[in-house]
Design a protein around this motif. Structure first.
Motif, PDB file in Angstrom:
ATOM      1  N   ARG A   1      -4.287  -0.044  19.802  1.00 43.10           N
ATOM      2  CA  ARG A   1      -4.444   0.620  18.499  1.00 43.10           C
ATOM      3  C   ARG A   1      -5.101  -0.256  17.442  1.00 43.10           C
ATOM      4  N   TYR A   2      -5.165  -1.558  17.703  1.00 44.79           N
ATOM      5  CA  TYR A   2      -5.740  -2.474  16.720  1.00 44.79           C
ATOM      6  C   TYR A   2      -6.709  -3.447  17.395  1.00 44.79           C
TER       7      TYR A   2
ATOM      8  N   GLY B   1      -4.067  -4.652  12.095  1.00 44.95           N
ATOM      9  CA  GLY B   1      -2.667  -4.261  12.011  1.00 44.95           C
ATOM     10  C   GLY B   1      -1.819  -5.425  11.524  1.00 44.95           C
TER      11      GLY B   1
ATOM     12  N   GLU C   1      -6.825  -4.233   2.267  1.00 39.72           N
ATOM     13  CA  GLU C   1      -7.270  -2.947   1.731  1.00 39.72           C
ATOM     14  C   GLU C   1      -8.307  -3.088   0.624  1.00 39.72           C
TER      15      GLU C   1
ATOM     16  N   GLU D   1       3.733  -2.311  11.254  1.00 35.66           N
ATOM     17  CA  GLU D   1       4.448  -2.277  12.528  1.00 35.66           C
ATOM     18  C   GLU D   1       5.666  -3.194  12.416  1.00 35.66           C
TER      19      GLU D   1
ATOM     20  N   LYS E   1     -10.171  -2.573  13.155  1.00 35.38           N
ATOM     21  CA  LYS E   1      -8.897  -2.135  12.598  1.00 35.38           C
ATOM     22  C   LYS E   1      -7.895  -3.285  12.662  1.00 35.38           C
TER      23      LYS E   1
ATOM     24  N   GLU F   1       5.876   2.681   5.458  1.00 35.79           N
ATOM     25  CA  GLU F   1       5.240   3.863   6.040  1.00 35.79           C
ATOM     26  C   GLU F   1       3.859   4.109   5.448  1.00 35.79           C
ATOM     27  N   GLU F   2       3.720   3.948   4.143  1.00 40.06           N
ATOM     28  CA  GLU F   2       2.433   4.197   3.487  1.00 40.06           C
ATOM     29  C   GLU F   2       1.342   3.281   4.029  1.00 40.06           C
ATOM     30  N   HIS F   3       1.704   2.030   4.292  1.00 40.81           N
ATOM     31  CA  HIS F   3       0.708   1.050   4.740  1.00 40.81           C
ATOM     32  C   HIS F   3       0.741   0.822   6.248  1.00 40.81           C
ATOM     33  N   GLU F   4       1.479   1.663   6.947  1.00 46.26           N
ATOM     34  CA  GLU F   4       1.509   1.669   8.415  1.00 46.26           C
ATOM     35  C   GLU F   4       1.808   0.290   8.997  1.00 46.26           C
TER      36      GLU F   4
END
Length: 313
Positions: free
Chosen positions: A82-83, A4, A152, A24, A2, A19-22
Motif C-alpha cells: 500500500r505504500y 505511510g 502534506e 498505521e 505514497k 483516522e483523518e491522516h490515515e
C-alpha cells in the motif's frame, strides 16, 4: 510516491487525527495478570482497560512490544503493498523495545519485499526507515504531527524527511505529572524510569506532592514538585504559556490524560490555557492516554509535549 507513517500503540493523538491522516498503528501487548490484551489505540477500549484493570494495584501489569516476526508479517502482507515509503516512529528506546524489534524486523522486510511487490504489479522501489522518537506518549504524538505536516505541505524527499524528524527528536520536550505515585515507583521503574527514588516517593505520598517530570532526548528528570494534582497541571500549562508568549515553540501542543479528557477540559487552568493558545494560533490536541503508557504511570496522569523552536535548540 505514497508515504505511510506508522506509530506504535503508546503514541498519544486523538483518534480523529489518526483516522483523518490515515496513520498505521503498530499494536502492543498489554498483560493484566493472566489476561493478555492487544492495544490498538482505540480510546473506547483504553477507557475500558482503565476501569477494569489499570487502576487495580493488586494486578501485575506489564507491556510488551510486538515480536519481530509479527512486525515483519504486518509489513510483508500489507504495508509494502500500500505504500512506497514507510516511516516508523517508535517510543523512546530507553522506555521499551519497540524500536529494537522494528529495526530487526526491517532487515527481513527489506530483503523480502521485492518478490511480493513484483507479484502485485508494483514496479516502484520501496524504502523503510525506523526512528527512535526519544520520547513517550504525546512526545511521540507531536513528532508524528510534524512529520505529517511536512509530508502534506512540503512533500520532501524521503531522506530529507527522515533527517528532519531526527532533528525534531532533539527539540521535543515532554512533561508528565502522575496522579498516584505508586505506578511511577513500582511499574514505570521496570521500563527505565528512574526519576522517582524511594525517598521522593514516600515524601510525595505523605504530603500529596506531585512531581513534574521532564523528558528530553530519551532522558527524564524531576524539575519540581507541586502539592495537589490540579496545581501541578496548572504549573505545566503556565510553563508552556511562557514558552508560547516568547514564540519559542512550534505552533502545536499535544496532551494526553489517563482517563476521560473531559476531566482536564473542565479545569479552569486548562480553559484559560485553551483561550491563550487560540489567541496565539497554537493548535491543541488532547486525547486519552494510551493504555501502554498508563500502565506504567497510572490512571489520572497528565502529559504534555511541545517542540522548541530552532533558536532554542
Amino acid at each position: 510516491m505514497k508515504v505511510g507513517v506508522v506509530i506504535d500503540a503508546s503514541c498519544d493523538l486523538p483518534r480523529s487525527y489518526v483516522e483523518e491522516h490515515e496513520l498505521e498503528i503498530l499494536p502492543g501487548d498489554v498483560e493484566f495478570g493472566d489476561k493478555e490484551l492487544l492495544d490498538i489505540r482505540d480510546p473506547r477500549d483504553t477507557l475500558s482497560y482503565y476501569r477494569r484493570y489499570i487502576a487495580d494495584k493488586s494486578i501485575e501489569a506489564r507491556t510488551r512490544a510486538w515480536p519481530v516476526e509479527q512486525i515483519s508479517k504486518l509489513f510483508l502482507e500489507d504495508l509494502i503493498l500500500r505504500y512506497d515509503r514507510v516511516l516508523v516512529l517508535c517510543v523512546s528506546a530507553t522506555r521499551g523495545r519497540v524500536f529494537s524489534h522494528a529495526t530487526e524486523a526491517s532487515y527481513a522486510i527489506l530483503q523480502g519485499y521485492r518478490e511480493k511487490r513484483a507479484a502485485a504489479g508494483l514496479a516502484d522501489s520501496f524504502a523503510l526507515r525506523v526512528l527512535d522518537t526519544k520520547s513517550v506518549g504525546p512526545g511521540e504524538g507531536i513528532i508524528t504531527h510534524e512529520a505529517i505536516r511536512m509530508i502534506e505541505e512540503e512533500s520532501p524527499p524521503f531522506e530529507k524527511l527522515r533527517r528532519s524528524v531526527i532533528e525534531l527528536t532533539q527539540r521535543t520536550v515532554t512533561y508528565l505529572v502522575p496522579n498516584d505515585l505508586f505506578y511511577l515507583r513500582h511499574r514505570a521503574s521496570t521500563k527505565g524510569e528512574t526519576s522517582m527514588g524511594i525517598a521522593a516517593y514516600q515524601f510525595g505520598r505523605a504530603l500529596d506532592i506531585k512531581p513534574i517530570i521532564e523528558m528530553r532526548r530519551g532522558t527524564s528528570r524531576v524539575v519540581t514538585g507541586v502539592r495537589r494534582f490540579e496545581r501541578a497541571v496548572a504549573e505545566i500549562l503556565e510553563r508552556v504559556r511562557e514558552t508560547i508568549r516568547f514564540g519559542r515553540i512550534a505552533p502545536v501542543v499535544v496532551m494526553s490524560f489517563g482517563g476521560d479528557p473531559r476531566i482536564i477540559r473542565e479545569l479552569p487552568a486548562y480553559q484559560d490555557f485553551e483561550g491563550f493558545a487560540a489567541t496565539h494560533r497554537v493548535q491543541l490536541h488532547l486525547s486519552v492516554m494510551s493504555a501502554t503508557l498508563a500502565v506504567n504511570v497510572g490512571p489520572g496522569a497528565f502529559s504534555l509535549a511541545l517542540v522548541e523552536s530552532d533558536d532554542e535548540h
